[in-house]
Design a protein around this motif. Structure first.
Motif, short mmCIF file in Angstrom:
data_model
loop_
_atom_site.label_atom_id
_atom_site.label_comp_id
_atom_site.label_asym_id
_atom_site.label_seq_id
_atom_site.Cartn_x
_atom_site.Cartn_y
_atom_site.Cartn_z
N GLU A 73 0.83 -1.21 0.00
CA GLU A 73 0.00 0.00 0.00
C GLU A 73 0.86 1.26 0.00
O GLU A 73 0.49 2.28 -0.58
N ARG A 75 3.47 1.73 -1.51
CA ARG A 75 4.10 1.99 -2.81
C ARG A 75 3.30 2.96 -3.66
O ARG A 75 3.75 3.38 -4.72
N ARG A 76 2.09 3.30 -3.22
CA ARG A 76 1.36 4.34 -3.94
C ARG A 76 2.14 5.65 -3.90
O ARG A 76 1.92 6.52 -4.73
N PHE A 99 -3.42 1.53 -17.91
CA PHE A 99 -3.19 0.25 -17.23
C PHE A 99 -2.48 0.48 -15.90
O PHE A 99 -2.91 0.00 -14.85
N PHE A 100 -1.36 1.21 -15.96
CA PHE A 100 -0.61 1.41 -14.72
C PHE A 100 -1.36 2.32 -13.75
O PHE A 100 -1.24 2.18 -12.53
N LEU A 103 -3.64 0.11 -11.87
CA LEU A 103 -2.91 -0.65 -10.85
C LEU A 103 -2.70 0.16 -9.58
O LEU A 103 -2.64 -0.37 -8.48
N HIS A 104 -2.59 1.49 -9.77
CA HIS A 104 -2.37 2.36 -8.61
C HIS A 104 -3.68 2.87 -8.04
O HIS A 104 -3.69 3.83 -7.25
N ARG B 265 8.12 -3.21 -12.83
CA ARG B 265 7.18 -2.10 -12.67
C ARG B 265 5.89 -2.58 -12.01
O ARG B 265 5.31 -1.88 -11.18
N LEU B 266 5.47 -3.78 -12.38
CA LEU B 266 4.25 -4.33 -11.77
C LEU B 266 4.47 -4.60 -10.29
O LEU B 266 3.61 -4.33 -9.46
N VAL B 268 6.46 -3.14 -8.36
CA VAL B 268 6.61 -1.89 -7.61
C VAL B 268 5.25 -1.22 -7.38
O VAL B 268 5.10 -0.41 -6.47
N ALA B 269 4.27 -1.59 -8.18
CA ALA B 269 2.93 -1.02 -8.01
C ALA B 269 2.35 -1.52 -6.68
O ALA B 269 2.85 -2.49 -6.10
N PRO B 270 1.32 -0.85 -6.19
CA PRO B 270 0.75 -1.26 -4.90
C PRO B 270 -0.08 -2.54 -5.00
O PRO B 270 -1.26 -2.58 -4.68
N VAL B 271 0.53 -3.55 -5.51
CA VAL B 271 -0.09 -4.89 -5.52
C VAL B 271 0.95 -5.85 -4.99
O VAL B 271 2.15 -5.60 -5.11
#
Lengths: 284, 425
Positions: A73, A75-76, A99-100, A103-104, B265-266, B268-271
């Motif tokens: 979380e 990493r937002r 897309f990205f 993800l955020h 990159r994925l 690093v995203a908030p997942v």
């Protein structure tokens, strides 16, 4: 604020990062310089939460609390533009951003607003639907940067963002980085190009073999580690180079001995500092 | 010339330093050679390994002698089991052929001059090739029986006495007298039988001058649900190949994400990595389910494929896709690059498909290879698909292949996921 607090990380016997400490302030471009294998990528990976330090702490600190980047979380708050062009080349630039952005956690009008803003930021509005594989190298680099900020993060990590681009695109990227600083972002910038760091970075950390060799503003680093400048003079006998900390005095002495046809003073720069601190031996 | 040799030496040196290239250049062809060598070595030993079920409804010494001959001379793997169980085995694909020795078989075998011995052969319609081989073996055995009979004066005399009694029971006629006179298997027997109209009386059975054995062949679907046509089996195989292609493609996609930096990159995203893996698995599951479902839908609507159970077909499709999603994840971490993932994916899929019956029917393989085929997910996938499409599996019968498929999928996905997380983090 990104904080590295006595951070160490090893891979087997290799001490990749050794007791590294620094802080990155808001509205600052922080340069992270070092020769190959110095530990820059390991440090970046710990900053974005992909690696966990063996010792010490990496955190996002603000007035309210400390946040660990290992927590998804948190990493937002950060955006990463990897050194490679980390994009989906089969789809358009806008679709990559969407897309990205999703993800955020961006949705609906918020997402579309950010997509429009980032396309404008990267100067790609006219080609938003064009598949990325058709983009030039510079366009891909700008989109790579734009994707890193689609969610408007506090901290932006740029890993050699100008590799392989022409001078025009490089200059455009510099301007975007300066825009981010002006917007109050924390920017961590790694590069091998010293002139980039000298132009963009408010402070520079030079690391080697995992250890912090020096950390300060560029002028302060040059003052502390740059050594003397070089006075290059051309006389009837040819061209000669003279190390000096007093170029005017040295020029006067030379002119007293013989006529100087041409002279040029080369002050110490960041590259001089880098080489003085990390040595001139090749790194593989 | 030296330059050419130097460059060639360099390329060979690089090849042998490249472990993956070395594998595909040396070990993979070696594996193929061993596979086909072992398979054809099994064939060269004859059809000993062809399993057939046999039901002896005659239960005479002659039928027992014939069964013994089948077991010894023909090399078939003969298993005597009750007829219902045998039919079930054929329907489930465990046995290619069921041979039934009907009542009267033994009597006809001992005295084939008037009535040819008959057997019933029930075959798995997908295995016509093996049915042909079994037919040949049966004829060979019957021919050997006839030869033994002709060379055994005691048995031949007994048969002739029996035949004499038969012809003597017929109304007096010159033809009957001639028959009795020339009962020593004269070539005239056939024409005399025709003259007396006995050919029609025995249902066209030509006795001694016909083939040594009459084989009445039926397909298993005459009694049980079976494929409506050959597309029922070919579409099951096509669906299997869709799964294979899908899993290899998705494993490549993860490798591509890794090599191009988008995986970083994925992550690093908030997942979480778990989310990422779940998304990949879901995408693979969805894609393979969609493509295999689209294929069978096409088969149903255009090629008249008629699944015996739609709910079980859905179950089979789901389990097959789960299995290959797991395989996809495992492949993606074995191959670090897209080229490696593709090479390893196809390099593993092809031999496993061959081993699992995706290319060569299992019954053609030696027994040890058939046992080894149990390690191939392709075998279980085909079994589940065929079970729902034409073999008429019950839910209980479907549970085994589905459980195996899900187990393989979960284990492979777990191993792959753990390795992937380590690999990127």
């Amino acid at each position: 604020m990104l904080v590295f607090d006595h951070v160490s990380k090893s891979f087997g016997d290799l001490r990749a990062v050794d007791d590294l400490s620094f802080e990155v302030e808001a509205g600052e471009v922080f340069g992270l310089l070092g020769p190959n294998g110095a530990g820059k990528t390991t440090a970046i990976n710990m900053a974005v939460g992909l690696l966990e330090p063996d010792e010490g702490v990496v955190r996002f600190a603000d007035e309210a609390f400390d946040r660990n980047p290992r927590d998804a979380e948190n990493r937002r708050s950060l955006g990463l533009a990897p050194q490679s062009i980390a994009l989906y080349e089969q789809i358009g630039g806008a679709d990559n951003l969407r897309f990205f952005g999703r993800l955020h956690g961006l949705r609906g009008s918020d997402l579309e607003e950010r997509v429009v803003a980032c396309l404008d930021f990267a100067d790609l509005t006219d080609v938003e639907k064009k598949v990325v594989s058709k983009y030039s190298g510079g366009m891909k680099r700008r989109l790579n940067l734009a994707v890193a900020i689609i969610h408007d993060p506090e901290l932006v990590l740029l890993d050699e963002p100008t590799v392989g681009v022409d001078p025009q695109s490089r200059n455009a990227i510099f301007e975007r980085v300066e825009q981010l600083r002006d917007a109050g972002k924390q920017v961590v910038y790694t590069t091998h190009y010293m002139e980039e760091a000298q132009r963009l970075c408010d402070r520079v950390a030079i690391i080697d073999r995992g250890r912090l060799m020096a950390l300060d503003t560029v002028p302060a680093l040059i003052g502390a580690h740059g050594g003397p400048g070089n006075l290059v003079v051309r006389t009837g006998e040819g061209e000669s180079r003279h190390e000096t900390t007093d170029p005017l005095g040295t020029l006067a002495e030379l002119q007293a001995r013989q006529a100087v046809d041409h002279f040029q003073y080369l002050p110490p720069d960041l590259e001089t500092v880098f080489l003085n601190l990390t040595g001139r031996a090749l790194r593989d | 010339m030296n330059k050419i040799v130097a460059m060639a030496a360099k390329d060979i040196h690089i090849l042998f330093r490249d472990k993956l290239g070395f594998f595909f250049t040396v070990f993979f062809p070696l594996m193929m050679a061993i596979f086909f060598g072992a398979m054809f070595a099994g064939l060269s030993r004859g059809p000993a390994n062809i399993p057939i079920a046999l039901v002896d409804q005659d239960r005479t010494s002659a039928s027992e002698r014939f069964i013994e001959r089948l077991g010894q001379a023909s090399g078939l793997a003969v298993e005597q089991i009750p007829r219902e169980e045998a039919l079930e085995q054929v329907r489930r694909g465990r046995t290619a052929v069921l041979v039934t020795l009907t009542p009267g078989f033994g009597a006809a075998l001992d005295n084939p001059f008037v009535t040819t011995p008959e057997v019933e052969m029930t075959v798995d319609p997908t295995q016509f090739a093996v049915a042909g081989m079994v037919r040949g073996v049966l004829l060979e055995a019957a021919g050997a029986e006839l030869q033994d009979l002709m060379s055994d004066p005691a048995r031949l005399g007994a048969a002739n006495s029996q035949n004499s009694l038969f012809f003597e029971s017929l109304p007096p006629s010159s033809a009957r007298d001639d028959m009795l006179t020339f009962l020593d298997l004269s070539p005239r027997v056939s024409s005399l039988i025709d003259e007396m109209g006995l050919g029609a009386a025995t249902g066209g059975n030509q006795g001694f001058f016909g083939p040594p054995l009459e084989i009445e062949q039926t397909e298993v679907q005459a009694e049980r649900p079976g494929p409506t046509n050959s597309y029922a089996t070919s579409f099951a195989q096509a669906m299997l190949w869709t799964l294979i292609g899908g899993s290899v493609s998705f494993s490549m996609s993860i490798a591509i994400e890794r090599s191009r930096g988008t995986l970083m990159r994925l992550l690093v995203a908030p997942v979480t990595a778990r989310h990422l893996l779940a998304a990949k698995g879901l995408a693979c599951l969805g894609a393979t389910l969609f493509t295999s479902s689209a294929l069978i839908t096409l088969g149903i609507t255009v090629f008249d494929v008629r699944p015996t159970s739609y709910p079980l077909l859905v179950l089979a499709l789901l389990c097959g896709s789960i299995c290959f999603c797991g395989i996809m994840m495992a492949l993606s971490v074995i191959g670090g690059t897209e080229q490696a993932a593709a090479g390893i994916g196809w390099g593993l899929s092809l031999p496993l498909s061959m081993l699992g019956g995706g290319m060569v029917p299992l019954f053609l393989m030696p027994e040890w290879m058939q046992r080894l085929a149990n390690i191939s997910p392709m075998k279980w996938t085909l079994m589940a698909y065929e079970g729902a499409i034409w073999r008429g599996f019950t839910l209980n019968e479907m549970l085994l292949p589905c459980a195996v498929l899900v187990a393989i999928g979960v284990i492979a996905f777990t191993l792959g996921a753990r390795r992937l997380r380590w690999d990127t983090g």
